[in-house]
Design a protein around this motif. Structure first.
Motif, PDB file in Angstrom:
ATOM      1  N   THR A   1      -2.907 -12.290  10.285  1.00 17.53           N
ATOM      2  CA  THR A   1      -2.968 -12.780  11.664  1.00 17.53           C
ATOM      3  C   THR A   1      -1.791 -13.684  12.006  1.00 17.53           C
ATOM      4  OG1 THR A   1      -4.362 -14.632  10.983  1.00 17.53           O
ATOM      5  CG2 THR A   1      -5.479 -12.641  11.784  1.00 17.53           C
TER       6      THR A   1
ATOM      7  N   GLU B   1      -5.691 -10.742  21.752  1.00 20.78           N
ATOM      8  CA  GLU B   1      -5.542 -11.043  20.330  1.00 20.78           C
ATOM      9  C   GLU B   1      -6.873 -10.869  19.601  1.00 20.78           C
ATOM     10  OE1 GLU B   1      -3.544 -14.363  17.405  1.00 20.78           O
ATOM     11  OE2 GLU B   1      -4.267 -15.011  19.359  1.00 20.78           O
TER      12      GLU B   1
ATOM     13  N   ASN C   1       0.971  -9.067  17.428  1.00 21.70           N
ATOM     14  CA  ASN C   1       0.988 -10.190  18.368  1.00 21.70           C
ATOM     15  C   ASN C   1       2.177 -10.133  19.312  1.00 21.70           C
ATOM     16  OD1 ASN C   1       3.023 -10.819  16.651  1.00 21.70           O
ATOM     17  ND2 ASN C   1       2.267 -12.844  16.111  1.00 21.70           N
TER      18      ASN C   1
END
Length: 156
Positions: A92, A61, A45
């Motif tokens: 995540t 993403e 990220n």
């Protein structure tokens, strides 16, 4: 460790041929002592930190998450075919934004791994070669033994 085989082996996967080699090595270690493997993929990220103007970071993403799901699905098939106990985890919500190595270490520690396996070269983002920088950072930050698996000369 006091003569015991590793029982919980975490392996970082990213869909590259080098991470496949790392996964094969984790299988070999687990098979010898009846260990369990955690295949984990950390969504990168770091690109979300940059404001590049007219783009939607959620699309990037989403592509990374899809890539991670595919890598874990492939790892799961390989692990299932090898007959070892395993889990998969898609990370995540990294421990630190943009710190893939820190997130790998955190996920492995949280799971209770006693060995972490990682390839020396792999993918980061979409097919970009990382010259071992993630593996190097994993080693520096790790509180558990790390098994490095050398990749091919030209990793994909």
């Amino acid at each position: 460790m006091s003569g015991k085989a590793y029982s919980k082996i975490a392996v970082a996967v990213d869909g590259s041929s080098t991470s496949d080699l790392a996964l094969q090595e984790a299988i070999r270690v687990a098979s010898g002592g009846g260990g369990t493997i955690l295949a984990l993929y950390v969504v990168d990220n770091g690109v979300m930190l940059f404001d590049a103007g007219f783009y939607d970071p959620t699309q990037i993403e989403r592509a990374y998450v899809d890539s991670g799901k595919k890598a874990l699905e492939s790892a799961g098939q390989l692990l299932g075919n090898a007959g070892v106990a395993f889990e998969t985890r898609l990370v995540t919500e990294p421990a630190v934004i943009g710190d893939i190595a820190g997130s790998i270490n955190a996920a492995a520690s949280e799971w209770g791994a006693d060995l972490l396996v990682i390839g020396t070269h792999g993918r980061r983002g979409v097919r970009r070669l990382v010259l071992g920088s993630v593996a190097e950072a994993v080693i520096r930050q790790s509180t558990m033994p790390v098994l490095l698996v050398r990749g091919e000369a030209a990793a994909d």
